[in-house]
Design an enzyme around this catalytic site. Sequence first.
Site: not given
Ligand SMILES: Cc1ncc(COP(=O)(O)O)c(C=O)c1O
Length: 376
Positions: A71, A150, A198, A326
């Site tokens: 994020t 995702n 991440s 979420c």
């Molecule tokens: C495609 C994608 N982008 C960003 C994120 C956010 O990552 P983080 O949990 O490290 O903030 C996620 C996490 O679910 C994700 O799947």
Amino acid sequence: MRVYLDNAATTPLAPEVIQAMLPIMEGVFGNPSSVHLHGRQARALIEKSRKQIASLIHARPSEIFFTSGGTEADNLVFRSAIKNLGIRTIITSPIEHHAVSHTAEEIAKELNLSIKWLNVNSLGQIDLSQLEELLKTNTHCLVSLMHANNEIGTLLPLKKVSELCQKYNAFFHSDTVQTMGHYAFDMEAIKIHFLACSAHKFHGPKGIGFIYINSDLKINPQITGGAQERNMRAGTENIYGIVGMAKAFEIAYQCLSEHQEYIGGLKKYMIEQLEKNIPGVEFNGDAKGSSLYTVLSVRFPSSEINEMFLYKLDIEGISASGGSACSSGSNVESHVIRAIHNDSKRPSIRFSFSRYNTKEEIDYTVGKIKEFYSIQ
Ligand SMILES: Cc1ncc(COP(=O)(O)O)c(C=O)c1O
């Protein structure tokens, strides 16, 4: 039996990662910015980790900046880089993670930029000719498109998008949070300006990640304060997280094809078993084609248990998700599923796999789902 099939939300720490972090947690506590021995010990670990990570994706260590996760990496592109690069138009898609789409919308409003949303087809693939048309007719563009979705696993043709961006002098950011640690990256062979990573998506710790920023760019920090991360990200570094992430990265890339084959095999097996046992089952995205091998998004036939699907799975000992993390636990249709279908009567459930899952777990899960339908 308890089965964890929500690895796209997060993964368990690998035992080797815990073993790598423990001695550092016990023995290294210096502030990496301190010049004395304690500080230098911590600094050396950070720089060693940076080098390890950079070499595995053929990047330069100076192109890797540690962040608190995906994020923050995505936010850095929109909240800072966009100003440095003089961006006027953001080109993105309606199926991006909210870390990208909400941030892009907010910044576009604040800076009075234009956002162009690319069309996606029912498999979740973007329209490349529309992208080219937009790049032709707009200047100072940032293209932000995720490598793998995702929720439904659809993969972006990264190389083609990168070539289009180069052809029209656009900047390219890809949210690679679901693919870093799962696919090979060679930053010498492909031109992408920003990538987000991440650690908790590939058996590393939570709260740590990195952003890759191509060395041609000069960007101001998003988080200001001290001079950490060569003035790009202020704040005392998360040494334990960084060491853990480097270890998780190393394991991921040492055994990449073995993991791909094993996990991809589990996904294929689940598709076969579902098709055999649940009449009318369908899959979101290009599940049998160009798709992230860790994610299987299933559209189940509509039934009385629609609303209760995830809850019933949980009661039976199966952790899965209704889409992004979420929305896990609730069956509110996600923005991704809405963008690819207009039929909300069927529940979409995401099963996502890791190297720690087994065929027996898949059999157990499919068996329970079969029972849901037969006892109605
Ligand atoms: C495609 C994608 N982008 C960003 C994120 C956010 O990552 P983080 O949990 O490290 O903030 C996620 C996490 O679910 C994700 O799947």
